[in-house]
Design a protein around this motif. Sequence first.
Motif, PDB file in Angstrom:
ATOM      1  N   HIS A 312      -7.549  -8.791  10.961  1.00 34.89           N
ATOM      2  CA  HIS A 312      -7.751 -10.082  11.618  1.00 34.89           C
ATOM      3  C   HIS A 312      -7.790 -11.232  10.611  1.00 34.89           C
ATOM      4  O   HIS A 312      -8.513 -11.195   9.636  1.00 34.89           O
ATOM      5  N   HIS A 314      -7.586 -15.744  10.863  1.00 34.34           N
ATOM      6  CA  HIS A 314      -7.651 -16.788  11.861  1.00 34.34           C
ATOM      7  C   HIS A 314      -6.300 -16.879  12.565  1.00 34.34           C
ATOM      8  O   HIS A 314      -5.282 -17.016  11.916  1.00 34.34           O
TER       9      HIS A 314
ATOM     10  N   PHE B  40     -10.422 -18.032  -5.975  1.00 36.56           N
ATOM     11  CA  PHE B  40     -11.291 -18.281  -4.831  1.00 36.56           C
ATOM     12  C   PHE B  40     -12.681 -17.695  -5.044  1.00 36.56           C
ATOM     13  O   PHE B  40     -12.892 -16.880  -5.943  1.00 36.56           O
ATOM     14  N   VAL B  51     -16.979 -15.567   3.514  1.00 41.49           N
ATOM     15  CA  VAL B  51     -15.523 -15.679   3.654  1.00 41.49           C
ATOM     16  C   VAL B  51     -14.909 -16.194   2.351  1.00 41.49           C
ATOM     17  O   VAL B  51     -15.566 -16.892   1.574  1.00 41.49           O
ATOM     18  N   PRO B  52     -13.636 -15.833   2.116  1.00 39.86           N
ATOM     19  CA  PRO B  52     -12.949 -16.309   0.918  1.00 39.86           C
ATOM     20  C   PRO B  52     -12.538 -17.773   1.070  1.00 39.86           C
ATOM     21  O   PRO B  52     -11.941 -18.144   2.079  1.00 39.86           O
ATOM     22  N   ILE B  53     -12.883 -18.583   0.093  1.00 39.21           N
ATOM     23  CA  ILE B  53     -12.513 -20.001   0.091  1.00 39.21           C
ATOM     24  C   ILE B  53     -12.069 -20.369  -1.325  1.00 39.21           C
ATOM     25  O   ILE B  53     -12.783 -20.134  -2.296  1.00 39.21           O
ATOM     26  N   VAL B  68     -13.452 -26.622   3.186  1.00 40.80           N
ATOM     27  CA  VAL B  68     -13.564 -25.593   4.216  1.00 40.80           C
ATOM     28  C   VAL B  68     -13.170 -26.132   5.579  1.00 40.80           C
ATOM     29  O   VAL B  68     -13.647 -27.188   6.002  1.00 40.80           O
ATOM     30  N   ARG B  69     -12.327 -25.380   6.253  1.00 44.05           N
ATOM     31  CA  ARG B  69     -11.981 -25.694   7.626  1.00 44.05           C
ATOM     32  C   ARG B  69     -12.767 -24.748   8.528  1.00 44.05           C
ATOM     33  O   ARG B  69     -12.681 -23.531   8.386  1.00 44.05           O
ATOM     34  N   SER B  75     -16.983 -19.830   8.736  1.00 47.61           N
ATOM     35  CA  SER B  75     -16.467 -21.094   8.194  1.00 47.61           C
ATOM     36  C   SER B  75     -17.080 -22.293   8.908  1.00 47.61           C
ATOM     37  O   SER B  75     -17.303 -23.340   8.288  1.00 47.61           O
ATOM     38  N   ALA B  76     -17.434 -22.134  10.180  1.00 42.67           N
ATOM     39  CA  ALA B  76     -18.117 -23.231  10.878  1.00 42.67           C
ATOM     40  C   ALA B  76     -19.520 -23.430  10.296  1.00 42.67           C
ATOM     41  O   ALA B  76     -20.006 -24.560  10.183  1.00 42.67           O
ATOM     42  N   LEU B 226      -1.174 -16.445  -0.701  1.00 46.22           N
ATOM     43  CA  LEU B 226      -1.154 -15.733   0.576  1.00 46.22           C
ATOM     44  C   LEU B 226      -2.556 -15.464   1.093  1.00 46.22           C
ATOM     45  O   LEU B 226      -3.513 -15.374   0.329  1.00 46.22           O
ATOM     46  N   GLU B 227      -2.665 -15.302   2.396  1.00 45.30           N
ATOM     47  CA  GLU B 227      -3.965 -15.057   3.011  1.00 45.30           C
ATOM     48  C   GLU B 227      -3.952 -13.748   3.792  1.00 45.30           C
ATOM     49  O   GLU B 227      -3.044 -13.487   4.563  1.00 45.30           O
ATOM     50  N   ARG B 228      -4.961 -12.931   3.567  1.00 41.35           N
ATOM     51  CA  ARG B 228      -5.202 -11.748   4.388  1.00 41.35           C
ATOM     52  C   ARG B 228      -6.709 -11.645   4.585  1.00 41.35           C
ATOM     53  O   ARG B 228      -7.476 -12.310   3.904  1.00 41.35           O
ATOM     54  N   MET B 230     -10.294 -10.536   4.039  1.00 42.49           N
ATOM     55  CA  MET B 230     -10.976 -10.039   2.835  1.00 42.49           C
ATOM     56  C   MET B 230     -12.454  -9.877   3.119  1.00 42.49           C
ATOM     57  O   MET B 230     -13.084 -10.805   3.611  1.00 42.49           O
ATOM     58  N   ARG B 231     -12.981  -8.716   2.851  1.00 41.52           N
ATOM     59  CA  ARG B 231     -14.410  -8.485   3.054  1.00 41.52           C
ATOM     60  C   ARG B 231     -15.171  -8.449   1.749  1.00 41.52           C
ATOM     61  O   ARG B 231     -16.332  -8.819   1.706  1.00 41.52           O
TER      62      ARG B 231
HETATM   63  C1  LIG Z   1      -7.668 -16.180  -0.788  1.00 38.50           C
HETATM   64  C2  LIG Z   1      -8.064 -17.030   0.373  1.00 38.50           C
HETATM   65  C3  LIG Z   1      -8.368 -18.356   0.171  1.00 38.50           C
HETATM   66  C4  LIG Z   1      -8.750 -19.155   1.239  1.00 38.50           C
HETATM   67  N1  LIG Z   1      -9.066 -20.460   0.999  1.00 38.50           N
HETATM   68  C5  LIG Z   1      -9.515 -21.217   2.012  1.00 38.50           C
HETATM   69  C6  LIG Z   1      -9.919 -22.558   1.785  1.00 38.50           C
HETATM   70  O1  LIG Z   1      -9.859 -23.061   0.660  1.00 38.50           O
HETATM   71  N2  LIG Z   1     -10.382 -23.273   2.828  1.00 38.50           N
HETATM   72  C7  LIG Z   1     -10.465 -22.732   4.091  1.00 38.50           C
HETATM   73  O2  LIG Z   1     -10.923 -23.423   4.994  1.00 38.50           O
HETATM   74  N3  LIG Z   1     -10.059 -21.491   4.346  1.00 38.50           N
HETATM   75  C8  LIG Z   1      -9.608 -20.711   3.337  1.00 38.50           C
HETATM   76  N4  LIG Z   1      -9.237 -19.418   3.595  1.00 38.50           N
HETATM   77  C9  LIG Z   1      -9.302 -18.922   4.959  1.00 38.50           C
HETATM   78  C10 LIG Z   1     -10.700 -18.564   5.327  1.00 38.50           C
HETATM   79  O3  LIG Z   1     -11.171 -17.525   4.529  1.00 38.50           O
HETATM   80  C11 LIG Z   1     -10.767 -18.156   6.797  1.00 38.50           C
HETATM   81  O4  LIG Z   1     -10.501 -19.272   7.559  1.00 38.50           O
HETATM   82  C12 LIG Z   1     -12.123 -17.613   7.117  1.00 38.50           C
HETATM   83  O5  LIG Z   1     -12.228 -16.286   6.663  1.00 38.50           O
HETATM   84  C13 LIG Z   1     -12.396 -17.649   8.586  1.00 38.50           C
HETATM   85  O6  LIG Z   1     -13.573 -16.909   8.836  1.00 38.50           O
HETATM   86  P1  LIG Z   1     -14.440 -17.157  10.083  1.00 38.50           P
HETATM   87  O7  LIG Z   1     -15.349 -16.003  10.255  1.00 38.50           O
HETATM   88  O8  LIG Z   1     -15.066 -18.483   9.987  1.00 38.50           O
HETATM   89  O9  LIG Z   1     -13.354 -17.241  11.209  1.00 38.50           O
HETATM   90  P2  LIG Z   1     -12.798 -16.274  12.331  1.00 38.50           P
HETATM   91  O10 LIG Z   1     -11.480 -16.795  12.704  1.00 38.50           O
HETATM   92  O11 LIG Z   1     -13.819 -16.067  13.373  1.00 38.50           O
HETATM   93  O12 LIG Z   1     -12.602 -14.900  11.680  1.00 38.50           O
HETATM   94  C14 LIG Z   1     -11.856 -14.707  10.653  1.00 38.50           C
HETATM   95  C15 LIG Z   1     -12.584 -13.678   9.837  1.00 38.50           C
HETATM   96  O13 LIG Z   1     -13.675 -13.139  10.520  1.00 38.50           O
HETATM   97  C16 LIG Z   1     -13.576 -11.777  10.639  1.00 38.50           C
HETATM   98  N5  LIG Z   1     -13.604 -11.415  12.055  1.00 38.50           N
HETATM   99  C17 LIG Z   1     -13.414 -12.201  13.084  1.00 38.50           C
HETATM  100  N6  LIG Z   1     -13.543 -11.561  14.219  1.00 38.50           N
HETATM  101  C18 LIG Z   1     -13.853 -10.313  13.888  1.00 38.50           C
HETATM  102  C19 LIG Z   1     -14.133  -9.156  14.646  1.00 38.50           C
HETATM  103  N7  LIG Z   1     -14.100  -9.152  15.959  1.00 38.50           N
HETATM  104  N8  LIG Z   1     -14.422  -8.019  13.967  1.00 38.50           N
HETATM  105  C20 LIG Z   1     -14.441  -7.986  12.638  1.00 38.50           C
HETATM  106  N9  LIG Z   1     -14.187  -9.061  11.891  1.00 38.50           N
HETATM  107  C21 LIG Z   1     -13.891 -10.206  12.505  1.00 38.50           C
HETATM  108  C22 LIG Z   1     -12.368 -11.360  10.000  1.00 38.50           C
HETATM  109  O14 LIG Z   1     -12.743 -10.548   8.931  1.00 38.50           O
HETATM  110  C23 LIG Z   1     -11.721 -12.586   9.473  1.00 38.50           C
HETATM  111  O15 LIG Z   1     -11.663 -12.583   8.082  1.00 38.50           O
HETATM  112  C24 LIG Z   1      -8.825 -18.608   2.549  1.00 38.50           C
HETATM  113  C25 LIG Z   1      -8.495 -17.279   2.753  1.00 38.50           C
HETATM  114  C26 LIG Z   1      -8.120 -16.479   1.689  1.00 38.50           C
HETATM  115  C27 LIG Z   1      -7.790 -15.049   1.934  1.00 38.50           C
END
Ligand SMILES: Cc1cc2nc3c(=O)[nH]c(=O)nc-3n(C[C@H](O)[C@H](O)[C@H](O)COP(=O)(O)OP(=O)(O)OC[C@H]3O[C@@H](n4cnc5c(N)ncnc54)[C@H](O)[C@@H]3O)c2cc1C
Lengths: 375, 268
Positions: A312, A314, B40, B51-53, B68-69, B75-76, B226-228, B230-231
Amino acid sequence: MTTPAAPAVLDRTGLNALVEALVASGRTVIGPTVRDAAIVLAELGSAEELPYGWGVELEAGHYRLRRRNDEAAFAHSAGPQSWKNFLHPQREKLWSADRSADGQLTVQAESAAAPSYAFLGVRPCDLRAIAIQDRVLTGGHFKDSGYQERRKGAFLIAAECTEPGATCFCVSMGSGPGADAGFDLALTEVVDQAGHRFFVRVGTEEGAELLAEVPHRAADSTTRESARTAVADAADRMGRSMPPVSLQRLMGASLEADRWDDVAARCLTCGNCTMVCPTCFCTTTEEVTDLTGDHAERWQRWDSCFDLDFSHIHGGPVRKSPHSRYRQWLTHKLGTWHDQFDSSGCVGCGRCIVWCPVGIDITEEVSALQEEAER
Amino acid sequence: MTALPVPHRVVDRHRETHDTVTLRLKPVGEALSAFAPGQFAMMYAFGRGEVPISVSGIPRDGDLVHTVRGVGAVSAGLYDAQVGDVLALRGPYGTGWELSAATGHDLLVVAGGIGLAPLRPLIHDAVLDAEAYGRLNVLIGARGPAELICRAETGRWPTAYTGVTVDRPGDGWTGQIGVVTRLLGLARFEPTATTAFVCGPEPMIRATARDLLHRGLPADRIKVSLERNMRCATGHCGHCQLGPLLLCRDGPVVGWDIAEPLLYVREL
Ligand SMILES: Cc1cc2nc3c(=O)[nH]c(=O)nc-3n(C[C@H](O)[C@H](O)[C@H](O)COP(=O)(O)OP(=O)(O)OC[C@H]3O[C@@H](n4cnc5c(N)ncnc54)[C@H](O)[C@@H]3O)c2cc1C
Ligand code: SF4
Ligand code: SF4
């Protein structure tokens, strides 16, 4: 390094004494034992709890205990667990965080002391699996400190394989049925006219010290010969095999194969294969907070690449289709694992075949991919 | 998992767009080791998760800047952090842009949306060390004017060319309209001696790389981030695999020569 001690022979009494000595020294001894109609790995209070006289009947999607007509303790192949259940447990607390009234944050590492394990009856395929997880979790720039701690203290007593199952293929993965390194002591069970006994080889100083503490005798040539023959015979009785080609190359060339659709039509994406596989290491993390809201804990638990959430990001999962998730599993295990960690991720233990509810057979899938590649 | 997150206090908070903030973070106690542009951190929001940022600014005083978005729970939580709040970070992780390998080259920085954040410290380094490089080009695309970040700064960068374009212009937008690749024709670079740095949504990365290959840039001179999922960020959780790569270790910045064959396999 001193020269390793000479091989020895233990009888059942000697093996009992060995386990007693380990328990007395404060070790948690884990070994195979019969429980809930399976041979599981569990804490042993005594070597008498070993599955003496039990064997297993294995097939794709099928596992059944059966009585043997001898009293062998290690004449059964892999069960539903592996040593990763202990070294790389299903759930593990990583750290905790506390927030004070003024908003300060304190982060504390998990400090629970790791048990000092002794593993009794580690199969050569599983020894290899431990070595593979060592490489993944502690061989890179960053170390998994919890794993490292548990692994460092673990005492390994191998049991060479003399009774492979119908789902075993360690020979074609080069990981068995004999053990040549990575153990403190290695046992080879011998049951012949001269009786029931264990041929013992010493791998480390610590192994030699333990052996010296328990009643044993110097190895005689008959026992040595019987042990060697039993292992050599086992090599000829593997139930399955992988095609003798570069699996890494085959996987790399098969990313667009039709076979993935075929297997995806059968696969339930339940993830059983990843749970039972002794090398599968993937984890996810969870945040747990208490009722006050000021104490949080970070937990790690096993995860599976068959889970839709695994990839997963975003916007949605990267691997939506079962096709792509089975492909990820197989091509990682046999292909990209080499790129990432310099070895195969499969040791040929056959667990994934046995515990797949629909009997998907990794060797059969690979053969089909190979046929497709040759077409 | 080895490293523990290290507490950092939010000392400045700048709202970039309706869902994006730039936070300046000061270590409460010990600091992390120095970040390179492109690397990051794993950012921890208390009670929410990590989360990775990417690092979006590397001030000399040891502070860290991250943009951060807020798109999900964690991220919120980071987006909501206010000045004075304490977050925790671990890192630095991953490969950087390695600007110095582009010495003597024209530089082509192409950003989509929040993809500008990880490129920002690279642009700063290129400006500070301008003699080491040829012409600097910064191409920025966003969905709409309201999604543009670092707006106050973009116009001040002393570049050979800075272009900003949006897909959907709102009232009063007088700039470029369309996808970011349309700006490539306006940038000033010699394709055989140019290094490109690209970050944004994957379709934008593909389109940009394809266009650049067309214009004669060698694939290994196109660096993409690239983005994947990451835990752990330490190479142990398995989530960030992309074929043979573990993106937390072998990425996030990789050459297009490596990325292209992987991104063209569906759902890899
Ligand atoms: C190398 C790298 C650099 C980045 N740099 C930036 C940056 O500079 N600024 C920025 O804003 N963003 C960046 N991002 C993206 C950012 O990490 C993601 O937007 C963030 O992980 C979102 O997490 P969230 O939980 O807020 O969002 P969500 O969209 O809710 O979820 C995304 C993450 O939550 C987890 N997740 C969600 N739902 C589930 C579920 N049901 N079960 C298990 N896991 C779940 C996933 O592991 C996923 O990683 C980067 C990403 C990478 C990989
Ligand atoms: S892939 Fe199957 S046979 Fe290979 S090590 Fe894992 S469980 Fe055993
Ligand atoms: S291969 Fe079998 S065990 Fe593995 S996920 Fe599919 S159905 Fe489950």
